[in-house]
Design a protein around this motif. Structure first.
Motif, PDB file in Angstrom:
ATOM      1  N   LYS A   2       9.039 -27.765   7.843  1.00 51.49           N
ATOM      2  CA  LYS A   2       9.084 -29.014   8.580  1.00 51.49           C
ATOM      3  C   LYS A   2       9.382 -30.172   7.638  1.00 51.49           C
ATOM      4  O   LYS A   2       8.851 -30.252   6.541  1.00 51.49           O
ATOM      5  N   GLY A   3      10.241 -31.091   8.105  1.00 49.90           N
ATOM      6  CA  GLY A   3      10.558 -32.254   7.313  1.00 49.90           C
ATOM      7  C   GLY A   3       9.668 -33.424   7.662  1.00 49.90           C
ATOM      8  O   GLY A   3       8.793 -33.338   8.529  1.00 49.90           O
ATOM      9  N   TYR A   4       9.886 -34.533   6.964  1.00 49.75           N
ATOM     10  CA  TYR A   4       9.093 -35.731   7.194  1.00 49.75           C
ATOM     11  C   TYR A   4       9.742 -36.661   8.221  1.00 49.75           C
ATOM     12  O   TYR A   4       9.157 -37.672   8.594  1.00 49.75           O
ATOM     13  N   GLY A   5      10.949 -36.346   8.634  1.00 52.89           N
ATOM     14  CA  GLY A   5      11.622 -37.189   9.612  1.00 52.89           C
ATOM     15  C   GLY A   5      11.921 -38.571   9.074  1.00 52.89           C
ATOM     16  O   GLY A   5      11.764 -39.565   9.779  1.00 52.89           O
ATOM     17  N   SER A   6      12.324 -38.645   7.820  1.00 51.85           N
ATOM     18  CA  SER A   6      12.569 -39.936   7.190  1.00 51.85           C
ATOM     19  C   SER A   6      13.811 -39.848   6.313  1.00 51.85           C
ATOM     20  O   SER A   6      14.096 -38.815   5.713  1.00 51.85           O
ATOM     21  N   PHE A   7      14.540 -40.982   6.228  1.00 50.56           N
ATOM     22  CA  PHE A   7      15.698 -41.062   5.349  1.00 50.56           C
ATOM     23  C   PHE A   7      15.304 -41.370   3.909  1.00 50.56           C
ATOM     24  O   PHE A   7      16.140 -41.351   3.011  1.00 50.56           O
ATOM     25  N   CYS A   8      14.030 -41.672   3.673  1.00 53.87           N
ATOM     26  CA  CYS A   8      13.552 -42.052   2.339  1.00 53.87           C
ATOM     27  C   CYS A   8      13.857 -40.949   1.329  1.00 53.87           C
ATOM     28  O   CYS A   8      13.514 -39.778   1.558  1.00 53.87           O
ATOM     29  N   ALA A  11      10.893 -38.826   0.445  1.00 49.68           N
ATOM     30  CA  ALA A  11      10.568 -37.873   1.497  1.00 49.68           C
ATOM     31  C   ALA A  11      11.516 -36.676   1.461  1.00 49.68           C
ATOM     32  O   ALA A  11      11.083 -35.519   1.594  1.00 49.68           O
ATOM     33  N   LYS A  12      12.805 -36.941   1.273  1.00 48.11           N
ATOM     34  CA  LYS A  12      13.784 -35.856   1.251  1.00 48.11           C
ATOM     35  C   LYS A  12      13.542 -34.925   0.060  1.00 48.11           C
ATOM     36  O   LYS A  12      13.644 -33.701   0.184  1.00 48.11           O
ATOM     37  N   ALA A  13      13.219 -35.517  -1.082  1.00 51.71           N
ATOM     38  CA  ALA A  13      12.933 -34.695  -2.260  1.00 51.71           C
ATOM     39  C   ALA A  13      11.655 -33.894  -2.058  1.00 51.71           C
ATOM     40  O   ALA A  13      11.584 -32.712  -2.424  1.00 51.71           O
ATOM     41  N   ALA A  14      10.642 -34.524  -1.461  1.00 53.90           N
ATOM     42  CA  ALA A  14       9.364 -33.846  -1.238  1.00 53.90           C
ATOM     43  C   ALA A  14       9.516 -32.668  -0.288  1.00 53.90           C
ATOM     44  O   ALA A  14       8.806 -31.661  -0.416  1.00 53.90           O
ATOM     45  N   GLU A  15      10.433 -32.776   0.674  1.00 51.22           N
ATOM     46  CA  GLU A  15      10.659 -31.670   1.598  1.00 51.22           C
ATOM     47  C   GLU A  15      11.056 -30.401   0.855  1.00 51.22           C
ATOM     48  O   GLU A  15      10.697 -29.292   1.267  1.00 51.22           O
ATOM     49  N   ILE A  16      11.757 -30.566  -0.244  1.00 48.99           N
ATOM     50  CA  ILE A  16      12.218 -29.409  -1.011  1.00 48.99           C
ATOM     51  C   ILE A  16      11.238 -29.033  -2.111  1.00 48.99           C
ATOM     52  O   ILE A  16      10.878 -27.868  -2.286  1.00 48.99           O
ATOM     53  N   LEU A  17      10.762 -30.031  -2.862  1.00 50.35           N
ATOM     54  CA  LEU A  17      10.046 -29.761  -4.103  1.00 50.35           C
ATOM     55  C   LEU A  17       8.555 -29.552  -3.954  1.00 50.35           C
ATOM     56  O   LEU A  17       7.928 -28.985  -4.859  1.00 50.35           O
TER      57      LEU A  17
END
Length: 230
Positions: A2-8, A11-17
């Motif tokens: 699940k992603g964070y639903g944010s363009f930040c 947030a995008k890096a955290a979704e992966i790392l």
């Protein structure tokens, strides 16, 4: 995942790392592990099934590429994206060593993980000669370990390699972990009788310069800094 639903970007890096186990998988890849079994040795508590899933996720995210090795076995190689994440992984290690030090509970002491980390932490530039280091850990299973150390690399052996032993070391698992992470100097442990070392004097005396220690071992804990500052 699940992603964070944010363009930040954070947030995008955290979704992966920041998915569970992913930073440890990346750590192993960046330290040179290329085969599945090598990754398992570096993260022994991680199930093979979950490791396979994380590798697939990292491949889909563009952080690793699968390649065929010389023997036909699959190899995992970090991509440019993964290599640029190295400062992030290192920063986590330094921060953790400074602010989140463990009290080293028994469930955190794993002899296989320690030996695997020691294998790649010898300071090969300071070894006086090629040698075989035998380590016996009475309270661990398995308790017998051998390192064949050369200027080019240090090789870890689970079984007796058949070479003459140059240095023999006897200690508890806790003591070895404390030495590795920098909580207790090797010579201090010997003075306290927590470790026994036998071998030629020139080799034993040189151990303080090449004996394996974590790359984060010199990072002082924050609490100690605060106490000294007061």
């Amino acid at each position: 995942m699940k992603g964070y639903g944010s363009f930040c970007p954070v947030a995008k890096a955290a979704e992966i790392l920041t998915e569970r186990w992913t930073p440890l998988v990346l750590r192993e890849l960046l330290l040179g592990s290329r085969h599945f079994n090598q990754l398992r040795r570096g993260i022994p508590q991680m199930s093979p099934t979950l490791l396979s899933k994380r590798l697939q996720t990292l491949e889909e995210a563009g952080l690793i590429s699968r390649q065929s090795g010389a023997n036909g076995h699959c190899e995992y190689h970090p991509t440019q994206a993964a290599r640029e994440a190295r400062p992030i992984i290192d920063a986590l290690g330094y921060w953790g060593h400074r602010w989140a030090r463990s009290q080293l509970t028994p469930n955190e002491l794993h002899v296989g993980r320690l030996m695997w980390n020691m294998r790649r932490s010898f300071d090969l530039e300071h070894i006086p000669c090629d040698f075989v280091l035998y380590i016996e850990i009475a309270d661990a299973r398995p308790k017998h370990w051998w390192f064949v150390v050369k200027k080019e690399e240090a090789d870890l052996c689970w079984d007796d390699p058949g070479f003459e032993v140059d240095i023999s070391l006897y200690a508890s698992l806790l003591t070895l972990v404390q030495i590795f992470i920098g909580e207790m100097p090797l010579l201090r442990a010997r003075e306290l009788g927590k470790i026994e070392i036998y071998g030629p004097k020139h080799l034993v005396n040189s151990m303080r310069t090449w004996f394996p220690r974590s790359k984060y071992a010199n990072e002082a804990p924050a609490i100690a800094d605060q106490v000294s500052a007061s």
